[in-house]
Design an enzyme around this catalytic site. Structure first.
Site, PDB file in Angstrom:
ATOM      1  N   SER A 155     -73.855  45.293   7.271  1.00  0.00           N
ATOM      2  CA  SER A 155     -74.320  45.890   8.520  1.00  0.00           C
ATOM      3  C   SER A 155     -74.268  47.395   8.395  1.00  0.00           C
ATOM      4  CB  SER A 155     -73.423  45.438   9.674  1.00  0.00           C
ATOM      5  OG  SER A 155     -73.691  46.170  10.859  1.00  0.00           O
ATOM      6  N   TYR A 168     -65.173  45.626  14.039  1.00  0.00           N
ATOM      7  CA  TYR A 168     -66.316  45.196  13.236  1.00  0.00           C
ATOM      8  C   TYR A 168     -66.590  46.211  12.130  1.00  0.00           C
ATOM      9  CZ  TYR A 168     -70.960  43.198  12.310  1.00  0.00           C
ATOM     10  OH  TYR A 168     -72.055  42.610  11.724  1.00  0.00           O
TER      11      TYR A 168
END
Length: 271
Positions: A155, A168
């Protein structure tokens, strides 16, 4: 005068060339989103695919639609991953061409000062430890193939911190560094290490799982013109895996045009 005798062509000249065997892949996180789209795309490309995820009902639907092989797997459990190794041997023999790591995800948007450590632990267990567990189990088969690929879907959160993303950010940064270390460790072997880092992707579940509320999940994409789709990401993954094997896409960051950074997204006013 006798008629000329027709001589049959030799078997070597008349036989059709034997096509190379289909390439093989395991795709994790294949029950929805990018994983599902990737499994379907690779089947369409002519690959033999074993799609894995926890939700076996979703996998059954994917198998019916695409003809891929499926197996219910929890990548955080040793016994489940051991069963995956056995299924790979049943489907493909002793070698494997690609392992596509899509299983992962985000939980919560609390700032670090208010961190829910159970959520942090779960994100690390799935995005990092689960990825390591499956890599360790299937790397021998990738090396045996002589044409192996380890592909990690990380990501932009692995590259850019943003408010509410610390848990995250940390988990995906860990996965990013795992890929980087493996690329060094496997240098000189016939295994590519590829990382695809998507930005904003509008899938049915990512933001819903993260936020736990459909209205809040929908608001993430409000006013954003053409966020990425799962199929957009599958296109990039397909390109990377089907490129000549001497070509290695170390890191591909892919965003929608409307997104300049993880925390900077253009939104239409009044939407």
């Amino acid at each position: 005068m006798s008629s000329p005798v027709a001589h049959p062509a030799s078997s070597a000249s008349s036989a059709s060339p034997v096509p190379p065997p289909a390439l093989t892949a395991v795709v994790t996180g294949a029950s929805s989103g990018i994983g599902r789209a990737t499994a379907a795309r690779l089947v369409a490309d002519g690959w033999r695919v074993l799609a894995v995820a926890r939700r076996e009902d979703r996998l059954a639907e994917l198998a019916a639609e695409t003809g891929c092989e499926v197996l219910g797997v929890d990548i955080t459990e040793d016994a489940s991953v051991h069963a995956l190794v056995g299924r790979v041997r049943e489907c493909f023999g002793e070698d494997l061409n690609a392992l596509v790591h899509v299983a992962g995800g985000a939980l919560g948007v609390e700032p670090a000062a208010e961190a829910d450590l159970e959520k942090w632990q779960r994100m690390y267990d799935i995005n990092v430890l689960g990825t390591v567990r499956v890599t360790r189990a299937l790397l021998p088969a990738l090396r045996t193939s002589g044409r192996g690929d380890l592909l990690f879907v990380t990501s932009v959160a692995a590259q850019e911190a943003y408010p509410g993303g610390s848990g995250y950010n940390a988990a995906k940064a860990g996965e990013h560094m795992l890929a980087a270390a493996l690329r060094l460790e496997l240098n000189g072997k016939k295994v590519r290490v590829i990382e695809i880092a998507p930005g904003m992707v509008h899938t049915e579940e990512f933001s819903l799982v993260r936020l736990g509320d459909q209205e809040r999940a929908d608001a993430v994409y409000d006013g954003v013109e053409n966020p990425l789709t799962a199929e957009d990401c599958a296109d990039v993954i397909s390109y990377a895996l089907n490129a000549p094997h001497h070509v290695n896409l170390d890191l591909v960051t892919v965003r929608p045009l409307a997104q300049a950074a993880a925390h900077r997204v253009a939104r239409h006013q009044g939407v």
